[in-house]
Design a protein around this motif. Structure first.
Motif, PDB file in Angstrom:
ATOM      1  N   ARG A 175       0.826  -1.215   0.000  1.00  0.00           N
ATOM      2  CA  ARG A 175       0.000   0.000   0.000  1.00  0.00           C
ATOM      3  C   ARG A 175       0.862   1.268   0.000  1.00  0.00           C
ATOM      4  O   ARG A 175       0.594   2.194  -0.737  1.00  0.00           O
ATOM      5  CB  ARG A 175      -0.920  -0.012   1.222  1.00  0.00           C
ATOM      6  N   HIS A 178       5.386   9.859   6.335  1.00  0.00           N
ATOM      7  CA  HIS A 178       4.219   9.902   7.223  1.00  0.00           C
ATOM      8  C   HIS A 178       4.631   9.920   8.682  1.00  0.00           C
ATOM      9  O   HIS A 178       4.118  10.686   9.489  1.00  0.00           O
ATOM     10  CB  HIS A 178       3.296   8.714   6.943  1.00  0.00           C
ATOM     11  N   GLN A 201     -10.408  10.381   3.532  1.00  0.00           N
ATOM     12  CA  GLN A 201      -8.954  10.552   3.592  1.00  0.00           C
ATOM     13  C   GLN A 201      -8.516  11.817   2.877  1.00  0.00           C
ATOM     14  O   GLN A 201      -7.568  12.468   3.303  1.00  0.00           O
ATOM     15  CB  GLN A 201      -8.269   9.339   2.962  1.00  0.00           C
ATOM     16  N   HIS A 226      -8.309  10.845  13.017  1.00  0.00           N
ATOM     17  CA  HIS A 226      -7.490  10.102  12.046  1.00  0.00           C
ATOM     18  C   HIS A 226      -6.701   8.987  12.745  1.00  0.00           C
ATOM     19  O   HIS A 226      -6.639   7.858  12.262  1.00  0.00           O
ATOM     20  CB  HIS A 226      -6.541  11.070  11.339  1.00  0.00           C
ATOM     21  N   ALA A 273      -6.000  -1.473   9.165  1.00  0.00           N
ATOM     22  CA  ALA A 273      -5.582  -0.168   8.635  1.00  0.00           C
ATOM     23  C   ALA A 273      -4.135   0.145   8.994  1.00  0.00           C
ATOM     24  O   ALA A 273      -3.380   0.649   8.166  1.00  0.00           O
ATOM     25  CB  ALA A 273      -6.501   0.931   9.153  1.00  0.00           C
ATOM     26  N   ALA A 297      -0.999  -0.569   6.810  1.00  0.00           N
ATOM     27  CA  ALA A 297      -0.651   0.278   5.666  1.00  0.00           C
ATOM     28  C   ALA A 297       0.539   1.167   5.998  1.00  0.00           C
ATOM     29  O   ALA A 297       1.400   1.406   5.166  1.00  0.00           O
ATOM     30  CB  ALA A 297      -1.854   1.134   5.272  1.00  0.00           C
TER      31      ALA A 297
HETATM   32  C1  HEM Z   1      -0.150   7.461  15.895  1.00  0.00           C
HETATM   33  C2  HEM Z   1      -0.570   8.276  15.007  1.00  0.00           C
HETATM   34  C3  HEM Z   1      -0.991   7.932  13.591  1.00  0.00           C
HETATM   35  C4  HEM Z   1      -1.412   6.740  13.041  1.00  0.00           C
HETATM   36  C5  HEM Z   1      -1.570   5.397  13.727  1.00  0.00           C
HETATM   37  C6  HEM Z   1      -1.647   6.977  11.651  1.00  0.00           C
HETATM   38  C7  HEM Z   1      -2.045   6.018  10.732  1.00  0.00           C
HETATM   39  C8  HEM Z   1      -2.225   6.225   9.385  1.00  0.00           C
HETATM   40  C9  HEM Z   1      -2.538   5.213   8.425  1.00  0.00           C
HETATM   41  C10 HEM Z   1      -2.708   3.740   8.735  1.00  0.00           C
HETATM   42  C11 HEM Z   1      -2.643   5.824   7.215  1.00  0.00           C
HETATM   43  C12 HEM Z   1      -2.921   5.129   5.881  1.00  0.00           C
HETATM   44  C13 HEM Z   1      -4.334   4.923   5.635  1.00  0.00           C
HETATM   45  C14 HEM Z   1      -4.513   4.147   4.369  1.00  0.00           C
HETATM   46  O1  HEM Z   1      -4.081   2.979   4.316  1.00  0.00           O
HETATM   47  O2  HEM Z   1      -5.043   4.672   3.417  1.00  0.00           O
HETATM   48  C15 HEM Z   1      -2.397   7.218   7.392  1.00  0.00           C
HETATM   49  C16 HEM Z   1      -2.454   8.161   6.400  1.00  0.00           C
HETATM   50  C17 HEM Z   1      -2.260   9.519   6.595  1.00  0.00           C
HETATM   51  N1  HEM Z   1      -1.848  10.127   7.771  1.00  0.00           N
HETATM   52 FE1  HEM Z   1      -1.622   9.206   9.553  1.00  0.00          FE
HETATM   53  N2  HEM Z   1      -1.426   8.305  11.379  1.00  0.00           N
HETATM   54  C18 HEM Z   1      -1.026   8.909  12.538  1.00  0.00           C
HETATM   55  C19 HEM Z   1      -0.702  10.237  12.711  1.00  0.00           C
HETATM   56  C20 HEM Z   1      -0.794  11.202  11.724  1.00  0.00           C
HETATM   57  C21 HEM Z   1      -0.550  12.599  11.921  1.00  0.00           C
HETATM   58  C22 HEM Z   1      -0.160  13.221  13.266  1.00  0.00           C
HETATM   59  C23 HEM Z   1      -0.739  13.225  10.728  1.00  0.00           C
HETATM   60  C24 HEM Z   1      -0.622  14.665  10.355  1.00  0.00           C
HETATM   61  C25 HEM Z   1      -0.270  15.626  11.087  1.00  0.00           C
HETATM   62  C26 HEM Z   1      -1.121  12.197   9.781  1.00  0.00           C
HETATM   63  C27 HEM Z   1      -1.415  12.439   8.448  1.00  0.00           C
HETATM   64  C28 HEM Z   1      -1.793  11.494   7.560  1.00  0.00           C
HETATM   65  C29 HEM Z   1      -2.203  11.775   6.207  1.00  0.00           C
HETATM   66  C30 HEM Z   1      -2.294  13.172   5.582  1.00  0.00           C
HETATM   67  C31 HEM Z   1      -2.501  10.553   5.608  1.00  0.00           C
HETATM   68  C32 HEM Z   1      -3.016  10.330   4.185  1.00  0.00           C
HETATM   69  C33 HEM Z   1      -4.508  10.558   4.135  1.00  0.00           C
HETATM   70  C34 HEM Z   1      -5.280   9.537   4.912  1.00  0.00           C
HETATM   71  O3  HEM Z   1      -5.039   8.340   4.782  1.00  0.00           O
HETATM   72  O4  HEM Z   1      -6.122   9.954   5.710  1.00  0.00           O
HETATM   73  N3  HEM Z   1      -1.131  10.988  10.418  1.00  0.00           N
HETATM   74  N4  HEM Z   1      -2.143   7.446   8.740  1.00  0.00           N
END
Ligand code: HEM
Lengths: 398, 41
Positions: free
Chosen positions: A161, A170, A267, A343, A354, A357
Protein backbone atom coordinates in the motif's frame (compact mmCIF):
# COMPACT_ATOMS: atom_id res chain seq x y z
CA UNK A 1 -35.69 105.44 22.56
CA UNK A 2 -38.07 103.04 24.06
CA UNK A 3 -36.47 101.50 27.10
CA UNK A 4 -38.40 98.26 26.45
CA UNK A 5 -36.96 97.89 22.95
CA UNK A 6 -33.46 98.44 24.23
CA UNK A 7 -34.04 95.89 26.99
CA UNK A 8 -35.40 93.29 24.52
CA UNK A 9 -32.45 93.87 22.18
CA UNK A 10 -30.05 93.47 25.07
CA UNK A 11 -31.69 90.20 26.18
CA UNK A 12 -31.64 88.91 22.61
CA UNK A 13 -27.97 89.81 22.24
CA UNK A 14 -27.03 88.16 25.51
CA UNK A 15 -28.97 85.05 24.62
CA UNK A 16 -27.25 84.63 21.28
CA UNK A 17 -23.88 85.57 22.66
CA UNK A 18 -24.13 82.99 25.42
CA UNK A 19 -25.86 80.19 23.51
CA UNK A 20 -22.78 78.89 21.71
CA UNK A 21 -21.03 78.17 24.96
CA UNK A 22 -24.14 76.43 26.25
CA UNK A 23 -24.33 74.42 23.06
CA UNK A 24 -20.68 73.48 23.40
CA UNK A 25 -21.17 72.21 26.91
CA UNK A 26 -24.14 70.18 25.80
CA UNK A 27 -22.19 68.43 22.98
CA UNK A 28 -18.84 68.09 24.72
CA UNK A 29 -19.35 65.71 27.62
CA UNK A 30 -15.92 66.60 29.00
CA UNK A 31 -16.43 70.32 29.18
CA UNK A 32 -16.68 70.14 32.96
CA UNK A 33 -13.24 68.55 33.28
CA UNK A 34 -11.66 70.90 30.78
CA UNK A 35 -11.30 68.07 28.23
CA UNK A 36 -9.80 65.53 30.61
CA UNK A 37 -11.36 62.15 31.41
CA UNK A 38 -14.63 62.19 33.32
CA UNK A 39 -15.74 59.82 36.05
CA UNK A 40 -17.99 58.14 33.46
CA UNK A 41 -14.99 57.46 31.23
CA UNK A 42 -13.06 55.90 34.08
CA UNK A 43 -15.97 53.79 35.26
CA UNK A 44 -16.73 52.62 31.73
CA UNK A 45 -13.11 51.59 31.28
CA UNK A 46 -13.09 49.72 34.56
CA UNK A 47 -16.13 47.79 33.41
CA UNK A 48 -14.29 46.85 30.25
CA UNK A 49 -16.67 48.87 28.04
CA UNK A 50 -15.54 50.39 24.78
CA UNK A 51 -14.40 54.00 25.35
CA UNK A 52 -13.57 56.21 22.41
CA UNK A 53 -10.22 57.57 23.55
CA UNK A 54 -9.50 59.88 20.62
CA UNK A 55 -9.83 62.88 22.94
CA UNK A 56 -6.80 61.62 24.84
CA UNK A 57 -4.97 60.10 21.91
CA UNK A 58 -5.01 63.42 20.10
CA UNK A 59 -4.31 65.56 23.12
CA UNK A 60 -0.53 65.54 22.98
CA UNK A 61 0.30 69.20 23.40
CA UNK A 62 0.94 71.85 20.82
CA UNK A 63 4.48 73.13 20.27
CA UNK A 64 3.10 76.08 18.24
CA UNK A 65 1.37 77.24 21.34
CA UNK A 66 4.50 77.04 23.48
CA UNK A 67 5.42 79.66 25.98
CA UNK A 68 8.73 81.42 25.38
CA UNK A 69 11.63 79.68 27.11
CA UNK A 70 11.52 82.42 29.69
CA UNK A 71 7.91 81.45 30.57
CA UNK A 72 6.87 79.23 33.48
CA UNK A 73 6.59 76.02 31.35
CA UNK A 74 8.69 77.37 28.52
CA UNK A 75 11.38 74.70 28.60
CA UNK A 76 8.87 71.94 27.81
CA UNK A 77 8.18 73.44 24.40
CA UNK A 78 4.41 73.51 24.63
CA UNK A 79 4.15 69.87 25.68
CA UNK A 80 3.48 69.03 29.30
CA UNK A 81 4.53 65.83 31.07
CA UNK A 82 0.93 64.63 30.86
CA UNK A 83 0.99 65.22 27.10
CA UNK A 84 4.20 63.20 26.79
CA UNK A 85 2.81 60.31 28.84
CA UNK A 86 -0.28 60.27 26.66
CA UNK A 87 2.01 60.03 23.64
CA UNK A 88 3.79 57.06 25.22
CA UNK A 89 0.50 55.50 26.19
CA UNK A 90 -0.74 55.57 22.58
CA UNK A 91 2.66 54.72 21.01
CA UNK A 92 2.53 58.02 19.19
CA UNK A 93 5.71 59.72 20.24
CA UNK A 94 9.23 59.68 18.91
CA UNK A 95 11.02 57.40 21.35
CA UNK A 96 14.76 56.83 21.22
CA UNK A 97 16.09 53.63 22.74
CA UNK A 98 19.49 51.99 22.65
CA UNK A 99 17.89 48.61 21.96
CA UNK A 100 17.36 47.66 18.32
CA UNK A 101 14.23 46.22 16.81
CA UNK A 102 10.77 47.50 16.05
CA UNK A 103 9.30 46.44 19.35
CA UNK A 104 11.77 48.33 21.51
CA UNK A 105 10.14 51.67 20.80
CA UNK A 106 6.71 50.56 21.90
CA UNK A 107 6.55 51.20 25.63
CA UNK A 108 2.84 50.70 26.27
CA UNK A 109 0.75 48.39 24.10
CA UNK A 110 -2.75 47.81 25.36
CA UNK A 111 -3.60 45.21 22.67
CA UNK A 112 -1.52 42.92 24.88
CA UNK A 113 -4.37 42.62 27.34
CA UNK A 114 -6.86 41.29 24.82
CA UNK A 115 -4.21 38.86 23.54
CA UNK A 116 -3.57 37.58 27.07
CA UNK A 117 -7.25 37.32 27.95
CA UNK A 118 -8.20 35.59 24.68
CA UNK A 119 -5.44 33.07 25.25
CA UNK A 120 -6.30 32.50 28.89
CA UNK A 121 -10.05 32.26 28.34
CA UNK A 122 -11.42 31.46 24.90
CA UNK A 123 -8.44 29.53 23.54
CA UNK A 124 -7.95 27.37 26.60
CA UNK A 125 -11.67 26.69 26.81
CA UNK A 126 -11.96 25.90 23.12
CA UNK A 127 -8.96 23.60 23.38
CA UNK A 128 -10.25 21.79 26.47
CA UNK A 129 -13.80 21.31 25.16
CA UNK A 130 -12.66 20.48 21.64
CA UNK A 131 -10.03 17.92 22.59
CA UNK A 132 -12.10 16.50 25.46
CA UNK A 133 -15.15 16.36 23.18
CA UNK A 134 -13.43 14.42 20.40
CA UNK A 135 -11.94 11.93 22.87
CA UNK A 136 -15.37 11.30 24.41
CA UNK A 137 -16.96 11.06 20.96
CA UNK A 138 -14.35 8.57 19.71
CA UNK A 139 -14.66 6.44 22.84
CA UNK A 140 -18.45 6.46 22.49
CA UNK A 141 -18.13 5.58 18.79
CA UNK A 142 -15.86 2.68 19.65
CA UNK A 143 -18.34 1.25 22.13
CA UNK A 144 -21.39 1.83 19.93
CA UNK A 145 -20.09 0.97 16.47
CA UNK A 146 -17.17 -1.18 17.55
CA UNK A 147 -14.04 -1.85 15.58
CA UNK A 148 -14.58 -1.98 11.85
CA UNK A 149 -13.58 -5.46 10.83
CA UNK A 150 -12.64 -7.03 7.52
CA UNK A 151 -15.84 -8.69 6.38
CA UNK A 152 -15.26 -12.40 5.96
CA UNK A 153 -11.88 -12.07 7.68
CA UNK A 154 -8.45 -11.40 6.21
CA UNK A 155 -7.53 -13.25 3.03
CA UNK A 156 -3.95 -13.89 4.09
CA UNK A 157 -2.66 -12.46 0.84
CA UNK A 158 -1.18 -8.95 0.93
CA UNK A 159 -0.65 -6.03 -1.41
CA UNK A 160 1.82 -3.17 -1.04
CA UNK A 161 0.00 0.00 0.00
CA UNK A 162 2.77 2.45 0.87
CA UNK A 163 6.43 2.40 -0.06
CA UNK A 164 9.17 2.77 2.52
CA UNK A 165 9.81 6.43 1.79
CA UNK A 166 6.10 7.20 1.99
CA UNK A 167 5.86 5.62 5.40
CA UNK A 168 9.03 7.39 6.45
CA UNK A 169 7.46 10.73 5.43
CA UNK A 170 4.22 9.90 7.22
CA UNK A 171 5.96 9.00 10.46
CA UNK A 172 8.19 12.06 10.40
CA UNK A 173 5.05 14.14 10.03
CA UNK A 174 3.15 12.17 12.66
CA UNK A 175 6.00 11.98 15.19
CA UNK A 176 6.76 15.68 14.93
CA UNK A 177 3.08 16.64 15.02
CA UNK A 178 2.43 14.61 18.15
CA UNK A 179 5.46 16.11 19.91
CA UNK A 180 4.45 19.61 18.79
CA UNK A 181 0.93 18.98 20.12
CA UNK A 182 2.08 17.74 23.51
CA UNK A 183 4.64 20.51 24.02
CA UNK A 184 2.25 23.15 22.66
CA UNK A 185 -0.44 22.07 25.10
CA UNK A 186 2.07 22.17 27.98
CA UNK A 187 2.87 25.77 27.04
CA UNK A 188 -0.80 26.69 26.71
CA UNK A 189 -2.00 25.04 29.91
CA UNK A 190 1.11 25.30 32.08
CA UNK A 191 -0.06 28.26 34.11
CA UNK A 192 -3.60 27.03 34.46
CA UNK A 193 -2.96 23.36 35.18
CA UNK A 194 0.68 22.53 35.95
CA UNK A 195 1.46 25.40 38.34
CA UNK A 196 -1.57 24.79 40.63
CA UNK A 197 -0.83 21.04 40.82
CA UNK A 198 2.96 20.71 40.62
CA UNK A 199 4.20 24.23 41.30
CA UNK A 200 6.29 26.78 39.47
CA UNK A 201 9.50 24.79 39.36
CA UNK A 202 8.00 21.83 37.53
CA UNK A 203 6.21 24.13 35.12
CA UNK A 204 9.39 26.09 34.55
CA UNK A 205 11.39 23.00 33.70
CA UNK A 206 8.64 21.56 31.52
CA UNK A 207 8.09 24.85 29.71
CA UNK A 208 11.80 25.18 29.04
CA UNK A 209 11.96 21.66 27.64
CA UNK A 210 8.75 22.16 25.67
CA UNK A 211 9.76 25.34 23.92
CA UNK A 212 13.09 23.81 22.91
CA UNK A 213 11.40 20.73 21.45
CA UNK A 214 8.66 22.84 19.87
CA UNK A 215 11.05 25.27 18.16
CA UNK A 216 13.36 22.63 16.78
CA UNK A 217 11.08 19.74 15.90
CA UNK A 218 8.94 22.21 13.94
CA UNK A 219 11.45 21.95 11.08
CA UNK A 220 10.78 18.22 10.72
CA UNK A 221 7.07 18.95 10.57
CA UNK A 222 7.52 21.57 7.85
CA UNK A 223 9.83 19.45 5.70
CA UNK A 224 7.66 16.36 5.96
CA UNK A 225 4.54 18.38 5.22
CA UNK A 226 6.08 19.41 1.91
CA UNK A 227 7.16 15.82 1.25
CA UNK A 228 3.68 14.43 2.00
CA UNK A 229 2.12 17.04 -0.26
CA UNK A 230 4.40 16.16 -3.16
CA UNK A 231 4.00 12.41 -2.68
CA UNK A 232 0.23 12.22 -2.34
CA UNK A 233 -1.32 15.27 -3.98
CA UNK A 234 -2.01 13.41 -7.23
CA UNK A 235 -4.14 10.86 -5.37
CA UNK A 236 -6.10 13.53 -3.54
CA UNK A 237 -7.68 15.57 -6.31
CA UNK A 238 -11.44 15.53 -5.60
CA UNK A 239 -13.65 13.78 -8.16
CA UNK A 240 -17.20 12.44 -8.67
CA UNK A 241 -16.41 9.24 -6.81
CA UNK A 242 -15.88 11.25 -3.62
CA UNK A 243 -19.38 12.61 -3.76
CA UNK A 244 -20.78 9.07 -3.97
CA UNK A 245 -18.54 8.03 -1.10
CA UNK A 246 -19.75 10.91 1.06
CA UNK A 247 -23.39 10.21 0.23
CA UNK A 248 -22.95 6.66 1.50
CA UNK A 249 -21.35 7.98 4.70
CA UNK A 250 -18.17 6.22 3.66
CA UNK A 251 -19.59 2.91 4.78
CA UNK A 252 -18.46 3.87 8.27
CA UNK A 253 -21.84 5.02 9.46
CA UNK A 254 -24.06 2.92 7.23
CA UNK A 255 -23.24 -0.46 5.77
CA UNK A 256 -21.74 -1.43 2.44
CA UNK A 257 -18.47 -0.33 0.91
CA UNK A 258 -18.52 2.60 -1.50
CA UNK A 259 -16.03 2.52 -4.36
CA UNK A 260 -12.70 4.25 -3.81
CA UNK A 261 -9.35 4.61 -5.48
CA UNK A 262 -6.12 5.03 -3.49
CA UNK A 263 -7.66 7.56 -1.09
CA UNK A 264 -11.37 7.86 -0.33
CA UNK A 265 -13.19 11.17 0.29
CA UNK A 266 -12.70 10.96 4.05
CA UNK A 267 -8.95 10.55 3.59
CA UNK A 268 -8.88 13.38 1.08
CA UNK A 269 -10.48 15.61 3.69
CA UNK A 270 -7.77 14.60 6.18
CA UNK A 271 -5.09 15.16 3.53
CA UNK A 272 -6.23 18.66 2.55
CA UNK A 273 -6.88 19.62 6.12
CA UNK A 274 -3.36 18.51 7.03
CA UNK A 275 -1.83 20.41 4.11
CA UNK A 276 -3.80 23.66 4.44
CA UNK A 277 -3.91 23.94 8.21
CA UNK A 278 -0.37 22.57 8.39
CA UNK A 279 0.83 25.30 6.04
CA UNK A 280 -1.00 27.95 8.01
CA UNK A 281 0.33 26.74 11.35
CA UNK A 282 3.82 26.61 9.82
CA UNK A 283 3.65 30.18 8.51
CA UNK A 284 2.38 31.61 11.78
CA UNK A 285 4.97 29.46 13.56
CA UNK A 286 7.79 30.88 11.42
CA UNK A 287 6.55 34.34 12.24
CA UNK A 288 6.84 33.43 15.92
CA UNK A 289 10.24 31.76 15.49
CA UNK A 290 11.74 34.92 14.01
CA UNK A 291 10.07 37.66 16.08
CA UNK A 292 9.17 40.83 14.16
CA UNK A 293 10.92 39.60 10.99
CA UNK A 294 7.94 38.07 9.23
CA UNK A 295 4.84 40.14 9.97
CA UNK A 296 1.95 38.82 7.90
CA UNK A 297 -1.29 39.84 9.50
CA UNK A 298 -1.61 43.49 8.41
CA UNK A 299 -1.22 42.36 4.80
CA UNK A 300 -3.57 39.40 5.19
CA UNK A 301 -6.19 41.59 6.86
CA UNK A 302 -5.83 44.12 4.04
CA UNK A 303 -6.49 41.42 1.42
CA UNK A 304 -9.40 40.04 3.43
CA UNK A 305 -10.90 43.51 3.78
CA UNK A 306 -10.74 44.17 0.06
CA UNK A 307 -12.03 40.73 -0.94
CA UNK A 308 -14.56 40.02 1.79
CA UNK A 309 -15.44 43.58 2.76
CA UNK A 310 -14.45 42.95 6.37
CA UNK A 311 -12.98 45.66 8.59
CA UNK A 312 -9.96 44.07 10.22
CA UNK A 313 -7.28 46.50 11.42
CA UNK A 314 -4.49 46.96 8.90
CA UNK A 315 -2.31 49.34 10.86
CA UNK A 316 -0.70 46.95 13.33
CA UNK A 317 2.08 47.57 15.80
CA UNK A 318 4.99 45.12 15.77
CA UNK A 319 3.72 43.50 18.96
CA UNK A 320 0.22 43.17 17.58
CA UNK A 321 1.53 41.24 14.60
CA UNK A 322 3.11 38.76 17.01
CA UNK A 323 -0.03 38.55 19.11
CA UNK A 324 -2.22 37.77 16.11
CA UNK A 325 0.31 35.19 14.90
CA UNK A 326 0.29 33.60 18.36
CA UNK A 327 -3.50 33.43 18.63
CA UNK A 328 -3.92 32.15 15.08
CA UNK A 329 -1.17 29.55 15.61
CA UNK A 330 -3.02 28.14 18.63
CA UNK A 331 -6.45 28.17 16.95
CA UNK A 332 -5.24 26.36 13.83
CA UNK A 333 -3.11 23.89 15.80
CA UNK A 334 -5.98 22.90 18.09
CA UNK A 335 -8.38 22.49 15.16
CA UNK A 336 -5.80 20.22 13.56
CA UNK A 337 -5.30 18.18 16.73
CA UNK A 338 -9.04 17.55 16.97
CA UNK A 339 -9.20 16.26 13.39
CA UNK A 340 -5.98 14.25 13.71
CA UNK A 341 -7.23 12.46 16.83
CA UNK A 342 -10.06 11.10 14.69
CA UNK A 343 -7.49 10.10 12.05
CA UNK A 344 -5.32 8.33 14.61
CA UNK A 345 -8.36 6.47 15.92
CA UNK A 346 -9.38 5.16 12.51
CA UNK A 347 -5.78 4.38 11.54
CA UNK A 348 -5.20 2.26 14.65
CA UNK A 349 -7.88 0.78 16.94
CA UNK A 350 -10.86 1.93 14.86
CA UNK A 351 -10.33 -0.27 11.84
CA UNK A 352 -8.93 -3.75 11.56
CA UNK A 353 -6.04 -3.94 9.09
CA UNK A 354 -5.58 -0.17 8.64
CA UNK A 355 -2.41 0.23 10.67
CA UNK A 356 -0.54 -2.27 8.50
CA UNK A 357 -0.65 0.28 5.67
CA UNK A 358 1.69 2.49 7.66
CA UNK A 359 3.24 -0.27 9.78
CA UNK A 360 4.65 -2.77 7.31
CA UNK A 361 3.31 -1.12 4.17
CA UNK A 362 1.58 -4.40 3.22
CA UNK A 363 -2.18 -4.59 3.66
CA UNK A 364 -4.47 -7.58 3.46
CA UNK A 365 -5.91 -7.95 -0.01
CA UNK A 366 -9.43 -8.35 1.34
CA UNK A 367 -9.11 -5.15 3.39
CA UNK A 368 -7.89 -3.34 0.30
CA UNK A 369 -10.77 -4.69 -1.82
CA UNK A 370 -13.32 -3.55 0.73
CA UNK A 371 -11.95 -0.04 1.21
CA UNK A 372 -10.10 0.78 -2.00
CA UNK A 373 -11.53 -1.56 -4.63
CA UNK A 374 -10.69 0.59 -7.66
CA UNK A 375 -7.13 1.09 -6.44
CA UNK A 376 -6.67 -2.70 -6.14
CA UNK A 377 -7.94 -3.12 -9.69
CA UNK A 378 -5.54 -0.44 -10.92
CA UNK A 379 -2.59 -2.01 -9.12
CA UNK A 380 -3.42 -5.47 -10.38
CA UNK A 381 -3.84 -4.16 -13.92
CA UNK A 382 -0.47 -2.43 -13.62
CA UNK A 383 1.16 -5.60 -12.32
CA UNK A 384 -0.41 -7.65 -15.08
CA UNK A 385 0.68 -5.14 -17.70
CA UNK A 386 4.24 -5.08 -16.48
CA UNK A 387 4.57 -8.85 -16.25
CA UNK A 388 2.68 -9.35 -19.52
CA UNK A 389 4.62 -6.62 -21.29
CA UNK A 390 8.19 -6.82 -22.44
CA UNK A 391 10.34 -8.31 -19.75
CA UNK A 392 13.03 -5.64 -20.08
CA UNK A 393 10.61 -2.84 -19.22
CA UNK A 394 9.39 -4.50 -16.03
CA UNK A 395 12.93 -5.33 -15.04
CA UNK A 396 14.02 -1.75 -15.62
CA UNK A 397 11.01 -0.51 -13.67
CA UNK A 398 12.02 -2.49 -10.60
CA UNK B 1 7.40 -0.72 12.06
CA UNK B 2 11.13 -0.42 11.44
CA UNK B 3 10.49 2.55 9.15
CA UNK B 4 8.39 4.18 11.86
CA UNK B 5 11.12 3.95 14.48
CA UNK B 6 13.71 5.07 11.97
CA UNK B 7 11.53 8.12 11.20
CA UNK B 8 11.23 8.93 14.91
CA UNK B 9 14.99 8.64 15.33
CA UNK B 10 15.59 10.90 12.33
CA UNK B 11 13.10 13.40 13.75
CA UNK B 12 15.24 13.68 16.87
CA UNK B 13 18.46 13.93 14.86
CA UNK B 14 17.07 16.66 12.57
CA UNK B 15 15.77 18.62 15.60
CA UNK B 16 19.24 18.70 17.13
CA UNK B 17 20.63 19.61 13.72
CA UNK B 18 18.18 22.51 13.45
CA UNK B 19 19.19 23.66 16.91
CA UNK B 20 22.90 23.69 16.13
CA UNK B 21 22.48 25.32 12.74
CA UNK B 22 20.14 28.01 13.99
CA UNK B 23 22.04 28.82 17.13
CA UNK B 24 25.16 29.40 15.04
CA UNK B 25 23.41 31.69 12.59
CA UNK B 26 23.03 34.58 15.02
CA UNK B 27 19.27 34.63 14.61
CA UNK B 28 18.32 34.51 18.28
CA UNK B 29 16.11 37.33 19.55
CA UNK B 30 18.87 38.40 21.91
CA UNK B 31 21.32 38.77 19.04
CA UNK B 32 19.00 40.37 16.51
CA UNK B 33 17.56 42.86 18.94
CA UNK B 34 20.42 44.17 20.97
CA UNK B 35 22.65 47.02 19.92
CA UNK B 36 26.31 46.30 19.04
CA UNK B 37 27.42 47.69 22.37
CA UNK B 38 25.60 44.92 24.27
CA UNK B 39 27.72 41.97 25.43
CA UNK B 40 25.56 38.84 25.39
CA UNK B 41 27.87 36.20 26.83
C1 HEM C 1 -0.15 7.46 15.90
C2 HEM C 1 -0.57 8.28 15.01
C3 HEM C 1 -0.99 7.93 13.59
C4 HEM C 1 -1.41 6.74 13.04
C5 HEM C 1 -1.57 5.40 13.73
C6 HEM C 1 -1.65 6.98 11.65
C7 HEM C 1 -2.04 6.02 10.73
C8 HEM C 1 -2.22 6.22 9.38
C9 HEM C 1 -2.54 5.21 8.42
C10 HEM C 1 -2.71 3.74 8.73
C11 HEM C 1 -2.64 5.82 7.22
C12 HEM C 1 -2.92 5.13 5.88
C13 HEM C 1 -4.33 4.92 5.63
C14 HEM C 1 -4.51 4.15 4.37
O1 HEM C 1 -4.08 2.98 4.32
O2 HEM C 1 -5.04 4.67 3.42
C15 HEM C 1 -2.40 7.22 7.39
C16 HEM C 1 -2.45 8.16 6.40
C17 HEM C 1 -2.26 9.52 6.59
N1 HEM C 1 -1.85 10.13 7.77
FE1 HEM C 1 -1.62 9.21 9.55
N2 HEM C 1 -1.43 8.31 11.38
C18 HEM C 1 -1.03 8.91 12.54
C19 HEM C 1 -0.70 10.24 12.71
C20 HEM C 1 -0.79 11.20 11.72
C21 HEM C 1 -0.55 12.60 11.92
C22 HEM C 1 -0.16 13.22 13.27
C23 HEM C 1 -0.74 13.23 10.73
C24 HEM C 1 -0.62 14.66 10.35
C25 HEM C 1 -0.27 15.63 11.09
C26 HEM C 1 -1.12 12.20 9.78
C27 HEM C 1 -1.42 12.44 8.45
C28 HEM C 1 -1.79 11.49 7.56
C29 HEM C 1 -2.20 11.78 6.21
C30 HEM C 1 -2.29 13.17 5.58
C31 HEM C 1 -2.50 10.55 5.61
C32 HEM C 1 -3.02 10.33 4.19
C33 HEM C 1 -4.51 10.56 4.14
C34 HEM C 1 -5.28 9.54 4.91
O3 HEM C 1 -5.04 8.34 4.78
O4 HEM C 1 -6.12 9.95 5.71
N3 HEM C 1 -1.13 10.99 10.42
N4 HEM C 1 -2.14 7.45 8.74
Amino acid sequence: MNLKVIGAALIAFLTFAVTPSYANEATDPRATTGGAQTLEDILARQQGLEVDNTFRRQNQGNPDNAQPTSGALGSLGGISDADIYRGIRFSDVDIKVSNKGPAAEILVQDGGMSWLLTRENQIRQYAAYGLGGILVALTAFYFIRGRMTIEGGPSGETIERFKNFERFGHWCLAGSFIMLSITGLILLFGRAVIIPIFGHQVNGALANFSIWVHNNIAWVFMFSLVAIFLMWVKHNIPNKLDWEWLKMGGGIVGSGHPHAKKFNAGQKIIFWMTILLGASVSLSGLSLLFPFELPMFAKTFGIMNSVLGTAFPTDLLAHEEMQYAHLWHAIVAITMMIAILAHIYIGSVGMEGAFDAMGSGQVDLEWARQHHDLWVEEEQAKAAASSGGTQTVSQAGK
Amino acid sequence: MKTMFFAFAMTIVVSFGAYFVLSNMGLSSAETQSAPSVRLD
